[in-house]
Design an enzyme around this catalytic site. Structure first.
Site, PDB file in Angstrom:
ATOM      1  N   SER A 166      23.004  15.883  13.679  1.00 44.70           N
ATOM      2  CA  SER A 166      23.119  15.426  12.296  1.00 44.70           C
ATOM      3  C   SER A 166      23.234  16.611  11.339  1.00 44.70           C
ATOM      4  O   SER A 166      22.709  17.691  11.602  1.00 44.70           O
ATOM      5  CB  SER A 166      21.916  14.557  11.929  1.00 44.70           C
ATOM      6  OG  SER A 166      20.725  15.261  12.106  1.00 44.70           O
TER       7      SER A 166
ATOM      8  N   HIS B 273      12.226  22.045  10.655  1.00 42.19           N
ATOM      9  CA  HIS B 273      11.158  21.331   9.957  1.00 42.19           C
ATOM     10  C   HIS B 273      10.689  22.091   8.730  1.00 42.19           C
ATOM     11  O   HIS B 273       9.924  21.591   7.934  1.00 42.19           O
ATOM     12  CB  HIS B 273       9.983  21.085  10.914  1.00 42.19           C
ATOM     13  CG  HIS B 273      10.420  20.367  12.156  1.00 42.19           C
ATOM     14  ND1 HIS B 273      10.865  21.043  13.272  1.00 42.19           N
ATOM     15  CD2 HIS B 273      10.527  19.058  12.435  1.00 42.19           C
ATOM     16  CE1 HIS B 273      11.215  20.162  14.193  1.00 42.19           C
ATOM     17  NE2 HIS B 273      11.019  18.955  13.721  1.00 42.19           N
TER      18      HIS B 273
ATOM     19  N   ILE C 143      22.455  20.196  16.732  1.00 45.23           N
ATOM     20  CA  ILE C 143      21.900  19.078  17.505  1.00 45.23           C
ATOM     21  C   ILE C 143      22.557  17.742  17.172  1.00 45.23           C
ATOM     22  O   ILE C 143      22.406  16.766  17.893  1.00 45.23           O
ATOM     23  CB  ILE C 143      20.368  19.015  17.315  1.00 45.23           C
ATOM     24  CG1 ILE C 143      19.742  20.376  17.632  1.00 45.23           C
ATOM     25  CG2 ILE C 143      19.735  17.951  18.174  1.00 45.23           C
ATOM     26  CD1 ILE C 143      20.036  20.918  19.022  1.00 45.23           C
TER      27      ILE C 143
ATOM     28  N   LEU D 178       0.833  -1.204   0.000  1.00 45.45           N
ATOM     29  CA  LEU D 178       0.000   0.000   0.000  1.00 45.45           C
ATOM     30  C   LEU D 178       0.869   1.256   0.000  1.00 45.45           C
ATOM     31  O   LEU D 178       0.588   2.225  -0.701  1.00 45.45           O
ATOM     32  CB  LEU D 178      -0.948  -0.001   1.210  1.00 45.45           C
ATOM     33  CG  LEU D 178      -1.913   1.181   1.267  1.00 45.45           C
ATOM     34  CD1 LEU D 178      -2.829   1.221   0.052  1.00 45.45           C
ATOM     35  CD2 LEU D 178      -2.763   1.132   2.549  1.00 45.45           C
TER      36      LEU D 178
ATOM     37  N   ASP E 124      20.875  11.924  23.533  1.00 42.32           N
ATOM     38  CA  ASP E 124      19.578  12.385  23.029  1.00 42.32           C
ATOM     39  C   ASP E 124      18.428  11.623  23.653  1.00 42.32           C
ATOM     40  O   ASP E 124      18.459  10.396  23.726  1.00 42.32           O
ATOM     41  CB  ASP E 124      19.496  12.176  21.507  1.00 42.32           C
ATOM     42  CG  ASP E 124      20.371  13.157  20.737  1.00 42.32           C
ATOM     43  OD1 ASP E 124      20.491  14.312  21.184  1.00 42.32           O
ATOM     44  OD2 ASP E 124      20.921  12.763  19.695  1.00 42.32           O
TER      45      ASP E 124
HETATM   46  N1  GLN Z   1      21.199  13.875  17.310  1.00 48.84           N
HETATM   47  C1  GLN Z   1      20.045  13.585  16.509  1.00 48.84           C
HETATM   48  C2  GLN Z   1      20.114  14.365  15.213  1.00 48.84           C
HETATM   49  O1  GLN Z   1      20.667  15.427  15.232  1.00 48.84           O
HETATM   50  C3  GLN Z   1      18.777  13.942  17.238  1.00 48.84           C
HETATM   51  C4  GLN Z   1      17.566  13.566  16.446  1.00 48.84           C
HETATM   52  C5  GLN Z   1      16.249  13.798  17.151  1.00 48.84           C
HETATM   53  O2  GLN Z   1      16.137  14.623  18.007  1.00 48.84           O
HETATM   54  N2  GLN Z   1      15.231  13.082  16.803  1.00 48.84           N
HETATM   55  O3  GLN Z   1      19.600  13.928  14.201  1.00 48.84           O
HETATM   56 ZN    ZN Z   2      15.131  16.581  17.872  1.00 50.34          ZN
END
Ligand code: GLN
Ligand code: ZN
Length: 755
Positions: A433, A694, A431, A17, A599
């Site tokens: 990545s 985002h 953060i 699907l 994290d």
């Molecule tokens: N350290 C991860 C990143 O930077 C944290 C990802 C997340 O918060 N979901 O992708």
């Molecule tokens: Zn995050």
């Protein structure tokens, strides 16, 4: 003893699907082709269920995007911005994916987690004076489709009270419950349509019953089912995901023909409700876990149920605890899985067989087949017990208070860290990545497919890491990251290297729309045989004198994003994971890494449905995190990250985690979420995200300065960091670089103005 099912996963055992949907959205197949594929899947799934002896097959569990959205469409309650003329399948997709009928963007309906599951539904939008009428025929069409195939069906849909509960109001604020009478009329029409199709039973799902409800909502249940009792069909009222014992007297008095209870999450409800059944009322015992992948202890279940089977006879039905939507489809396709693990598993299809076996154990306990089933269960438990890792258990038993505590309190650690790290006021960082480019994905695929040697793969990833470090140096960030290019997924990467965790090939579960996840399986005692991230951390740190953060996924997040064994408490597994991460922290520290980030994006997700259970969860979740971090010396700085900032109700627990620095999401809410810090003086350092990763938008320096100025009104300057919301893996370098440039200059400007 009727066997029934609450819902079957629709995605397909090979995610058919998903692929059909995505092809349709890309314009590669026609709508007719999509519909044919969907009908084929329904046909197969009904047949599998019928073959397993399921007597009442669910209809309404199939959805092209989301079953709550299908219901909103059925009730004629879709947002006006996506409508034009009659509702069509494309209308549903527009609501879900954010397009207006003109093809221009129009905000998608909000998507949020369905109760405490990892499934996401589209939030119905209701306005004051909302009317409801049947505008979408899919449910009825599918009833007829199943009937034409010779099946006896039971439509399954969300009940009116839970539907209202999940909805949000738009426009003028008003009380959602004022819409109930109107909504009930629409439900009456729905039920009449089912009756006209020859349906006898309709299942109304009311998982909101598992929540703590105020008296207005409780009263709504009385009103709703009083009204619906005139329907020409029998109603099965289904609750799941938690105990509904706190509403027992309310529920037991409702005029419905049957009750379904989730006896997996709350087995103690059984006697309570069984003793209060109305004459003739059916009790559906949800005893096969619809939320997990482990084979059921059928012998033990049969023992528990036997007295009720005698007492209730025909009125006892057997079912999974909830819809099987949350489990992978079929274990049979896992041909590469070790038999020792496979024999412990049951996916959706196998769970139906389990129901049939349970029925057999209850009806003919002495037959040879029943004895064989019992023996199989006993053997499995013995094998499982024998597989225990005594070293892990002993280590856990030997833990003391000290292991959950840093050597000194934050106030003493902070100056030591500052002396070592020499960071400016308002330090900048990211953060973890950086963009996971097509090049990186191709490398990984070629390496996994054996086309690329491990050495070559590593060499190329090192090149990418080096480039990532150089870009950060050029940008002038204060604390760097290595970029996580070697990680496909933040849980999978660790799961693959830990003992006691396994992976399936096709164990996909729908998360939303066409998106699926394949959670790891925590099947045994967890330990870390060797360092998992050390080489990458050391390599990255060797390229610069600036601190590069060691990057780990926390124990609570690994736990929540996995299918977890159920023969030991979740708390125990959280500590096992905590120890594994702790070992990694120790190694990173030993190698000279001065900042380590653990994290915990899933920390909040683990909160139980009922507030009264929160404290207990937070107690062990905080402890597991602390266990992983507390091996850090005073001058090793521990960071954590969470992708949200709804801390109003958990801020004390977050503070109790005692991370030296926490980075959180706040930019989308314009720092409103930081209001909590007015009432609560957060003791440690904090980085409220100023760059919404985002969105493809590149925030300006001024926007970020404004956000940080707001933050500085609530949090002392010396405690503040400047960073994005979350990891940058889904973004492109062309967006990331200018955004971070603005972020770094915003920090410099702020230091000038405020410092
Ligand atoms: N350290 C991860 C990143 O930077 C944290 C990802 C997340 O918060 N979901 O992708
Ligand atoms: Zn995050």
């Amino acid at each position: 003893m009727t066997l029934h099912n609450l819902g079957f996963p629709r995605i397909g055992r090979r995610r058919e699907l998903k692929f059909a949907l995505e092809q349709y959205w890309r314009g590669e197949i026609t709508q007719a082709q999509l519909l044919t594929q969907a009908a084929q899947l329904r046909r197969t799934h009904w047949q599998w269920q019928a073959d397993a002896g399921i007597e009442l097959l669910p209809v309404g569990d199939f959805a092209y995007y989301d079953q709550v959205l299908t219901l909103s469409a059925t009730l004629g309650a879709l947002p006006a911005r996506h409508l034009q003329g009659e509702v069509t399948l494309d209308t549903l997709f527009r609501v879900a994916r954010g397009r207006a009928p003109t093809g221009k963007p129009a905000a998608a309906a909000e998507m949020t987690k369905y109760f405490n599951t990892n499934y996401h539904y589209l939030v119905p939008e209701l306005s004051a004076g909302q009317t409801f009428s049947i505008c979408w025929q899919q449910l009825f069409d599918e009833v007829q489709e199943a009937q034409a195939l010779g099946h006896q069906v039971k439509p399954v849909l969300l009940g009116p009270v839970t539907f209202l509960h999940l909805a949000k109001t738009v426009g003028e604020p008003f009380d959602k419950l004022t819409l109930l009478p109107q909504l009930l009329q629409a439900y009456q029409q729905l039920l009449a349509r089912f009756a006209a199709l020859g349906v006898t039973w309709v299942q109304l799902d009311e998982p909101a019953l598992a929540l703590e409800l105020n008296s207005a909502w409780q009263q709504a249940y009385v009103q709703a089912y009083d009204t619906l009792q005139t329907a020409q069909v029998k109603l099965l009222l289904a609750s799941y995901y938690g105990s509904v014992a706190h509403h027992q007297s309310l529920i037991s008095a409702l005029p419905v023909a049957g009750l379904h209870l989730d006896l997996v999450t709350a087995p103690a409800q059984l006697p309570l409700f069984a003793n209060a059944l109305q004459p003739g009322q059916v009790l559906s015992a949800g005893v096969i876990n619809g939320r997990n992948v482990w084979a059921a202890e059928l012998d033990q279940l049969a023992q528990t149920l036997a007295p009720y089977a005698r007492q209730l006879g025909e009125r006892l039905w057997l079912a999974p605890s909830c819809s099987l939507l949350h489990t992978p489809v079929d274990l049979d396709v896992e041909t590469e899985l070790a038999e020792s693990l496979k024999s412990r598993l049951a996916f959706a299809r196998q769970k139906l067989t389990e129901l049939q076996e349970l029925q057999l154990l209850l009806q003919t306990p002495d037959c040879a087949k029943a004895q064989e089933i019992t023996l199989r269960c006993i053997r499995r438990r013995e094998q499982q017990a024998a597989a225990a890792d005594v070293a892990v258990t002993a280590r856990l038993a030997g833990l003391s208070e000290q292991d959950f505590q840093r050597h000194n309190v934050f106030a003493k650690r902070q100056p030591l860290q500052q002396a070592r790290l020499q960071l400016p006021l308002l330090p900048t960082t990211t953060i973890g990545s950086f963009p996971q480019t097509a090049v990186i994905r191709q490398l990984r695929n070629r390496w996994r497919g054996g086309e690329l040697s491990h050495e070559e793969y590593t060499r190329q990833l090192q090149q990418i890491t080096k480039d990532t470090i150089e870009r950060q140096l050029k940008l002038g960030l204060d604390v760097l990251v290595h970029g996580e290019a070697e990680r496909n997924d933040m849980v999978e990467y660790f799961g693959e290297q830990l003992t006691g965790i396994g992976f399936t090939r096709y164990g996909w579960v729908q998360s939303y729309g066409s998106r699926c996840v394949k959670p790891p399986l925590i099947y045994g005692d967890v330990s870390r045989p060797q360092p998992m991230t050390l080489e990458w951390a050391e390599y990255a740190q060797s390229l610069t004198d600036k601190p590069v953060k060691g990057m780990l996924t926390g124990p609570v997040t690994i736990l929540h994003w996995s299918f977890v064994r159920e023969d030991v408490p979740r708390e125990t597994i959280a500590y096992q994971l905590g120890l594994a991460i702790r070992d990694e922290v120790a190694d990173l520290q030993q190698a000279g890494i001065s900042i380590i980030q653990i994290d915990e994006p899933a920390f909040r997700e683990g909160l139980p449905l009922k507030q009264c259970d929160w404290a207990e969860y937070l107690r062990w979740a905080v402890a597991a995190f602390r266990l992983s971090a507390s091996v850090a010396r005073d001058d090793t700085q521990i960071h954590t990250h969470m992708c949200y900032s709804e801390f109003n109700d958990t801020i004390e627990a977050i503070a109790a985690m005692d991370a030296d620095v926490i980075t959180i999401e706040t930019s989308r809410s314009h720092m409103e979420l930081l209001d909590v810090f007015e009432a609560f003086a957060y003791p440690n350092e904090i980085g409220p995200g100023v760059y919404d990763i985002h969105s493809p938008n590149i925030p300006s320096e001024e926007e970020m300065v404004a956000l940080m100025t707001l933050a500085a009104k609530r949090i002392p300057l010396g405690q503040l960091w400047v960073n994005p919301d979350c990891g940058l893996k889904t973004r492109r370098w062309e967006e990331v670089e200018p955004a971070l440039q603005h972020m770094v200059s915003a920090a410099r400007e702020l230091r000038r103005r405020l410092g």
